[in-house]
Design a protein around this motif. Structure first.
Motif, PDB file in Angstrom:
ATOM      1  N   GLU A  24       1.940   5.577  -7.717  1.00 35.89           N
ATOM      2  CA  GLU A  24       2.337   4.201  -7.415  1.00 35.89           C
ATOM      3  C   GLU A  24       2.469   3.995  -5.915  1.00 35.89           C
ATOM      4  OE1 GLU A  24       4.084   6.199  -9.563  1.00 35.89           O
ATOM      5  OE2 GLU A  24       3.408   5.304 -11.451  1.00 35.89           O
ATOM      6  N   ALA A  25       3.052   4.978  -5.232  1.00 32.47           N
ATOM      7  CA  ALA A  25       3.214   4.882  -3.782  1.00 32.47           C
ATOM      8  C   ALA A  25       1.855   4.912  -3.089  1.00 32.47           C
ATOM      9  CB  ALA A  25       4.106   6.005  -3.272  1.00 32.47           C
ATOM     10  N   LEU A  26       0.940   5.746  -3.584  1.00 37.20           N
ATOM     11  CA  LEU A  26      -0.421   5.771  -3.025  1.00 37.20           C
ATOM     12  C   LEU A  26      -1.073   4.401  -3.149  1.00 37.20           C
ATOM     13  CD1 LEU A  26      -1.825   9.208  -4.235  1.00 37.20           C
ATOM     14  CD2 LEU A  26      -1.519   8.461  -1.869  1.00 37.20           C
ATOM     15  N   HIS A  27      -0.867   3.763  -4.289  1.00 40.41           N
ATOM     16  CA  HIS A  27      -1.419   2.426  -4.493  1.00 40.41           C
ATOM     17  C   HIS A  27      -0.809   1.443  -3.495  1.00 40.41           C
ATOM     18  CE1 HIS A  27      -3.082  -1.043  -6.519  1.00 40.41           C
ATOM     19  NE2 HIS A  27      -1.869  -1.580  -6.532  1.00 40.41           N
ATOM     20  N   ALA A  28       0.497   1.528  -3.292  1.00 39.97           N
ATOM     21  CA  ALA A  28       1.175   0.624  -2.360  1.00 39.97           C
ATOM     22  C   ALA A  28       0.683   0.844  -0.929  1.00 39.97           C
ATOM     23  CB  ALA A  28       2.684   0.815  -2.442  1.00 39.97           C
ATOM     24  N   VAL A  29       0.519   2.095  -0.526  1.00 41.71           N
ATOM     25  CA  VAL A  29      -0.005   2.380   0.817  1.00 41.71           C
ATOM     26  C   VAL A  29      -1.429   1.846   0.936  1.00 41.71           C
ATOM     27  CG1 VAL A  29      -0.652   4.209   2.438  1.00 41.71           C
ATOM     28  CG2 VAL A  29       1.507   4.353   1.207  1.00 41.71           C
ATOM     29  N   GLY A  30      -2.200   1.972  -0.124  1.00 43.30           N
ATOM     30  CA  GLY A  30      -3.557   1.413  -0.120  1.00 43.30           C
ATOM     31  C   GLY A  30      -3.538  -0.094   0.048  1.00 43.30           C
ATOM     32  N   LEU A  31      -2.592  -0.754  -0.619  1.00 39.00           N
ATOM     33  CA  LEU A  31      -2.451  -2.205  -0.484  1.00 39.00           C
ATOM     34  C   LEU A  31      -2.078  -2.577   0.948  1.00 39.00           C
ATOM     35  CD1 LEU A  31      -2.309  -5.047  -1.708  1.00 39.00           C
ATOM     36  CD2 LEU A  31       0.059  -4.535  -2.347  1.00 39.00           C
ATOM     37  N   ALA A  32      -1.133  -1.852   1.527  1.00 42.75           N
ATOM     38  CA  ALA A  32      -0.756  -2.110   2.925  1.00 42.75           C
ATOM     39  C   ALA A  32      -1.961  -1.899   3.841  1.00 42.75           C
ATOM     40  CB  ALA A  32       0.398  -1.196   3.334  1.00 42.75           C
ATOM     41  N   GLY A  33      -2.748  -0.878   3.553  1.00 42.22           N
ATOM     42  CA  GLY A  33      -3.953  -0.624   4.344  1.00 42.22           C
ATOM     43  C   GLY A  33      -4.955  -1.757   4.233  1.00 42.22           C
ATOM     44  N   GLU A  34      -5.089  -2.326   3.048  1.00 42.58           N
ATOM     45  CA  GLU A  34      -5.985  -3.476   2.884  1.00 42.58           C
ATOM     46  C   GLU A  34      -5.524  -4.653   3.732  1.00 42.58           C
ATOM     47  OE1 GLU A  34      -6.366  -4.400  -1.266  1.00 42.58           O
ATOM     48  OE2 GLU A  34      -7.036  -2.371  -1.754  1.00 42.58           O
ATOM     49  N   HIS A  35      -4.214  -4.866   3.796  1.00 41.88           N
ATOM     50  CA  HIS A  35      -3.673  -5.937   4.646  1.00 41.88           C
ATOM     51  C   HIS A  35      -4.015  -5.672   6.116  1.00 41.88           C
ATOM     52  CE1 HIS A  35      -1.558  -8.339   1.719  1.00 41.88           C
ATOM     53  NE2 HIS A  35      -0.899  -7.293   1.258  1.00 41.88           N
ATOM     54  N   LEU A  36      -3.865  -4.411   6.535  1.00 38.56           N
ATOM     55  CA  LEU A  36      -4.171  -4.073   7.928  1.00 38.56           C
ATOM     56  C   LEU A  36      -5.661  -4.202   8.221  1.00 38.56           C
ATOM     57  CD1 LEU A  36      -1.777  -1.049   8.487  1.00 38.56           C
ATOM     58  CD2 LEU A  36      -1.487  -3.420   9.233  1.00 38.56           C
ATOM     59  N   ASP A  37      -6.490  -3.820   7.268  1.00 39.34           N
ATOM     60  CA  ASP A  37      -7.942  -3.982   7.445  1.00 39.34           C
ATOM     61  C   ASP A  37      -8.302  -5.459   7.577  1.00 39.34           C
ATOM     62  OD1 ASP A  37      -8.322  -1.251   7.308  1.00 39.34           O
ATOM     63  OD2 ASP A  37      -9.001  -1.252   5.226  1.00 39.34           O
ATOM     64  N   ALA A  38      -7.676  -6.298   6.763  1.00 39.17           N
ATOM     65  CA  ALA A  38      -7.929  -7.741   6.845  1.00 39.17           C
ATOM     66  C   ALA A  38      -7.499  -8.274   8.206  1.00 39.17           C
ATOM     67  CB  ALA A  38      -7.200  -8.473   5.722  1.00 39.17           C
ATOM     68  N   ALA A  39      -6.359  -7.803   8.701  1.00 37.19           N
ATOM     69  CA  ALA A  39      -5.883  -8.241  10.017  1.00 37.19           C
ATOM     70  C   ALA A  39      -6.870  -7.836  11.108  1.00 37.19           C
ATOM     71  CB  ALA A  39      -4.500  -7.645  10.303  1.00 37.19           C
ATOM     72  N   GLU A  40      -7.409  -6.635  11.016  1.00 36.91           N
ATOM     73  CA  GLU A  40      -8.391  -6.193  12.012  1.00 36.91           C
ATOM     74  C   GLU A  40      -9.658  -7.043  11.942  1.00 36.91           C
ATOM     75  OE1 GLU A  40      -9.256  -2.031  11.963  1.00 36.91           O
ATOM     76  OE2 GLU A  40      -7.334  -1.530  12.870  1.00 36.91           O
ATOM     77  N   ALA A  41     -10.109  -7.370  10.742  1.00 33.06           N
ATOM     78  CA  ALA A  41     -11.299  -8.213  10.597  1.00 33.06           C
ATOM     79  C   ALA A  41     -11.042  -9.587  11.220  1.00 33.06           C
ATOM     80  CB  ALA A  41     -11.684  -8.353   9.124  1.00 33.06           C
ATOM     81  N   LEU A  42      -9.860 -10.116  11.005  1.00 34.53           N
ATOM     82  CA  LEU A  42      -9.503 -11.411  11.603  1.00 34.53           C
ATOM     83  C   LEU A  42      -9.443 -11.307  13.125  1.00 34.53           C
ATOM     84  CD1 LEU A  42      -6.832 -12.323   8.959  1.00 34.53           C
ATOM     85  CD2 LEU A  42      -8.904 -13.665   9.418  1.00 34.53           C
ATOM     86  N   ASP A  43      -8.907 -10.205  13.629  1.00 30.80           N
ATOM     87  CA  ASP A  43      -8.881  -9.990  15.077  1.00 30.80           C
ATOM     88  C   ASP A  43     -10.297  -9.964  15.654  1.00 30.80           C
ATOM     89  OD1 ASP A  43      -6.118  -9.822  15.054  1.00 30.80           O
ATOM     90  OD2 ASP A  43      -6.069  -7.623  15.137  1.00 30.80           O
ATOM     91  N   MET A  44     -11.209  -9.315  14.940  1.00 34.27           N
ATOM     92  CA  MET A  44     -12.597  -9.263  15.410  1.00 34.27           C
ATOM     93  C   MET A  44     -13.225 -10.659  15.419  1.00 34.27           C
ATOM     94  SD  MET A  44     -14.096  -5.580  14.074  1.00 34.27           S
ATOM     95  CE  MET A  44     -14.121  -6.045  12.373  1.00 34.27           C
TER      96      MET A  44
END
Length: 113
Positions: A24-44
């Motif tokens: 469950e924690a791995l899934h949550a970290v993956g979700l947080a990572g998806e948010h960070l990836d989206a933020a980076e795409a928006l920054d680009m």
């Protein structure tokens, strides 16, 4: 590997090394990572378009992706913060605070009766 993929991969690596993560924690970290990836795409996107973009009425306005990137980062922090319990003294203070609130509410109900 693009920099977009590095935020989530780095996050997962760091948290996996620091904590013994449940599925469950791995899934949550993956979700947080998806948010960070989206933020980076928006920054680009902001880097490509510029910080200021034309508005509907011809004036310049802040690129909408700036606010959305901030929102994505806040969402990532919220997911990660929810995984880490507060220090014991804070948890106890919060528990006592909720208990005293409940006691005050009960006294108010009984005094009206």
């Amino acid at each position: 590997m693009s920099s977009r993929q590095l935020a989530s991969a780095d996050l997962l690596t760091a948290w996996s090394e620091a904590f013994d993560l449940t599925p469950e924690a791995l899934h949550a970290v993956g979700l947080a990572g998806e948010h960070l990836d989206a933020a980076e795409a928006l920054d680009m996107q902001v880097e490509r378009d510029g910080l200021m973009v034309p508005g509907d009425r011809g004036g310049m306005k802040l690129h909408p992706a700036v606010a959305e990137a901030r929102h994505q980062r806040s969402a990532a922090v919220a997911v990660l913060r929810a995984m880490v319990p507060p220090p014991p003294d804070e948890a106890e203070a919060e528990r006592l605070s909720k208990s005293s609130q409940a006691q005050r509410a009960a006294r108010a109900r009984w005094s009206r009766g």
